[in-house]
Design an enzyme around this catalytic site. Structure first.
Site, PDB file in Angstrom:
ATOM      1  CB  CYS A 303      -0.918  -0.009   1.209  1.00  0.00           C
ATOM      2  SG  CYS A 303      -2.003  -1.468   1.297  1.00  0.00           S
ATOM      3  CB  ALA A 304       3.492   2.048  -2.437  1.00  0.00           C
ATOM      4  N   GLY A 305       1.145   4.313  -1.586  1.00  0.00           N
ATOM      5  CA  GLY A 305       0.893   5.737  -1.678  1.00  0.00           C
ATOM      6  C   GLY A 305       0.945   6.438  -0.324  1.00  0.00           C
ATOM      7  N   PRO A 306       1.405   7.695  -0.282  1.00  0.00           N
ATOM      8  CG  PRO A 306       1.808   9.830   0.603  1.00  0.00           C
ATOM      9  CD  PRO A 306       1.306   8.464   0.977  1.00  0.00           C
ATOM     10  N   GLY A 307       4.039   7.448  -1.139  1.00  0.00           N
ATOM     11  CA  GLY A 307       5.348   7.103  -1.663  1.00  0.00           C
ATOM     12  C   GLY A 307       6.543   7.345  -0.783  1.00  0.00           C
ATOM     13  CE  LYS A 309       5.577   3.956   6.724  1.00  0.00           C
ATOM     14  NZ  LYS A 309       4.596   5.049   6.519  1.00  0.00           N
ATOM     15  CG  ASP A 368       2.245   2.273   6.120  1.00  0.00           C
ATOM     16  OD1 ASP A 368       2.014   2.126   7.332  1.00  0.00           O
ATOM     17  OD2 ASP A 368       2.280   3.392   5.564  1.00  0.00           O
ATOM     18  CB  CYS A 421       0.090   6.087  11.135  1.00  0.00           C
ATOM     19  SG  CYS A 421       0.635   7.572  12.007  1.00  0.00           S
TER      20      CYS A 421
END
Length: 488
Positions: A303-307, A309, A368, A421
């Protein structure tokens, strides 16, 4: 932030700042452009406009305000004051609303929204800055009169003058639940949190009243800016020297920025560094240092957005000769990842991570997961008043589905780092326990060795096997991470 008055637009012609008298009734007098330009403070006007967009359009203050300041060429002291007012008033909204309602003698829902925005700004200045009461009241009246007319401005004047008769502590003493009768409710009111969020923190902190108070107090403060130095491009030492910051205590890539606009730093503009909480850096690093046996170089950010990590993991992958697949369900957010990862060995794919079509066998996976964001409320000041317990219930279903899919995609002996988070037990330990119990061969690893770096020792991380960071204990967002593997 001190209560700096900000720069007023220059007056034209001097004399009474309210303009010439008009023989017509007050509510029929014109509100011309000259009056607006003459009376309205640019910093407070910007803060008001952001609060209005947050209220009317569900905008995000931390995204809208920097753009608005750039567009209006508001810099220096005015920009700092606008930032303090916007984030401070958004963060303290619940407390401010209770004080406003008491002073106005009516419920918040019975006050016009445009008037309420101005009252929140004025009340924040009176209760939580060193702005003089006269300046806080008069500039708020100017804002109301310039746009809304004499009637609303008179109401603003009356309410704020009543608020100014007591300081914050006296208002809290009058309006907060008694500490002896409702400890959680009293602390939640004092530190401007919804009660249900304070209850979540209380449970996550082992039901310690002292820890709860410290956590809420830290969450009610304006957070520091953390920069990340992307490895292979710039070191933390070099970034600290060029930015005027200090190297972080934990992450080897972190720099604490004392102030100013990070967008003005050359390394940030050039893509060698970015803005990223130190806790998020530790999560991204954790997936790259875990033991996975023979590493074939297939890494995944689910779940990479917004980028942020993905950029840090991609920079490490570039050094290690690995390649990162970055999944994102949103086209817009996928494009953000492409921009931030640049020439790094990162392949961005637009797909629902629960049904991505990817072949299993990844060595390292970061999940994430989408979450309530209760751990980053200090950076998203309005979020605490938007979230509800029902949001968490819906997210938990998604989180469990994603983690089960991550365990399907990881190779036997590989590692999945699950992070949120959020310190909410329902989104953290309960998700891990449920999925590990349901997936054959799955087991939880001790995540503490993955983040014991710098000054962050296992003694600061609790009993494990998961890691829960906190603003009041570690100076980071309240990031949670757990490490899970699959034996078969």
């Amino acid at each position: 932030m001190t209560g700096a008055p900000g720069n007023r637009r220059p007056r034209k012609g001097g004399g009474d700042r309210r303009g010439p008298k008009d023989s017509r009734p007050r509510d029929q007098q014109p509100r011309d452009k000259k009056l607006r330009e003459k009376d309205v403070d640019v910093a407070r006007e910007a803060a008001r406009d952001v609060l209005r967009a947050v209220r009317e359009q569900s905008a995000y203050a931390n995204l809208l305000l920097p753009r608005l300041l750039r567009e209006r060429h508001i810099t220096g002291r005015d920009a700092a004051f606008a930032t303090e007012l916007t984030y401070g008033a958004a963060r303290a909204q619940g407390l401010l609303d209770a004080v406003i309602a008491s002073a106005a003698g009516r419920g918040i829902d019975d006050i016009d929204g445009n008037v309420l925005d101005i009252l929140r700004l004025g009340a924040y200045q009176l209760l939580r800055t060193r702005t003089s009461p006269h300046a806080a009241v008069s500039t708020s009246v100017d804002l109301a009169r310039s746009e809304l007319g004499m009637g609303p401005s008179g109401f603003v004047n009356a309410v704020l003058r009543k608020i100014s008769q007591r300081d914050e502590d006296l208002w809290i003493d009058e309006l907060a639940p008694p500490m002896a009768e409702d400890m959680i409710g009293s602390l939640a009111f004092r530190y401007a949190h919804p009660r249900w969020i304070a209850e979540v923190f209380f449970d996550a902190l082992g039901r310690s009243a002292g820890q709860l108070q410290a956590a809420l107090a830290a969450d009610d403060e304006r957070p520091p800016v953390h920069l990340v130095a992307r490895p292979g491009m710039i070191t933390a030492e070099e970034l600290a020297l060029t930015s005027g910051g200090d190297e972080g205590r934990y992450s080897p890539y972190c720099v604490y920025l004392p102030g100013g606009d990070p967008g003005g730093i050359d390394a940030v503009r050039d893509g060698f560094a970015g803005v990223q909480d130190e806790g998020s850096q530790l999560v991204a690093r954790a997936v790259t240092v875990a033991e996975v046996g023979e590493d074939s170089g297939r890494w995944l950010d689910m779940c990479a957005g917004p980028g942020g990590k993905a950029a840090l993991i991609g920079a490490i992958a570039d050094i290690d000769g690995a390649r990162l697949d970055a999944l994102e369900v949103s086209d817009h957010r996928a494009e953000l990842i492409r921009k931030i990862t640049g020439d790094l060995p990162v392949d961005v794919r637009v797909a629902d991570a629960r049904d991505s079509g990817l072949e299993p066998g990844y060595d390292r996976i970061l999940l994430d997961a989408p979450c309530s964001g209760l751990g980053s409320l200090r950076r998203r000041p309005e979020a605490r008043w938007r979230r509800t317990p029902a949001d968490v219930t819906e997210l938990v279903v998604l989180q469990k589905e994603l983690l089960a899919e991550a365990l399907r995609l990881v190779k036997p002996g590989g590692v999945v780092v699950y992070s949120t988070c959020s310190p909410h037990p329902a989104e953290t330990v309960e998700v891990i326990d449920a999925v590990v119990a349901a997936v054959p061969g799955a087991r939880q690893l001790d995540a503490r060795p993955l983040v014991t770096v710098g000054e962050l020792t296992e003694s600061l991380l609790g009993p494990g096997p998961h890691v829960q960071l906190w603003p009041h204990l570690h100076g980071t967002d309240a990031m949670f991470l757990a490490a899970v593997t699959r034996d078969t």
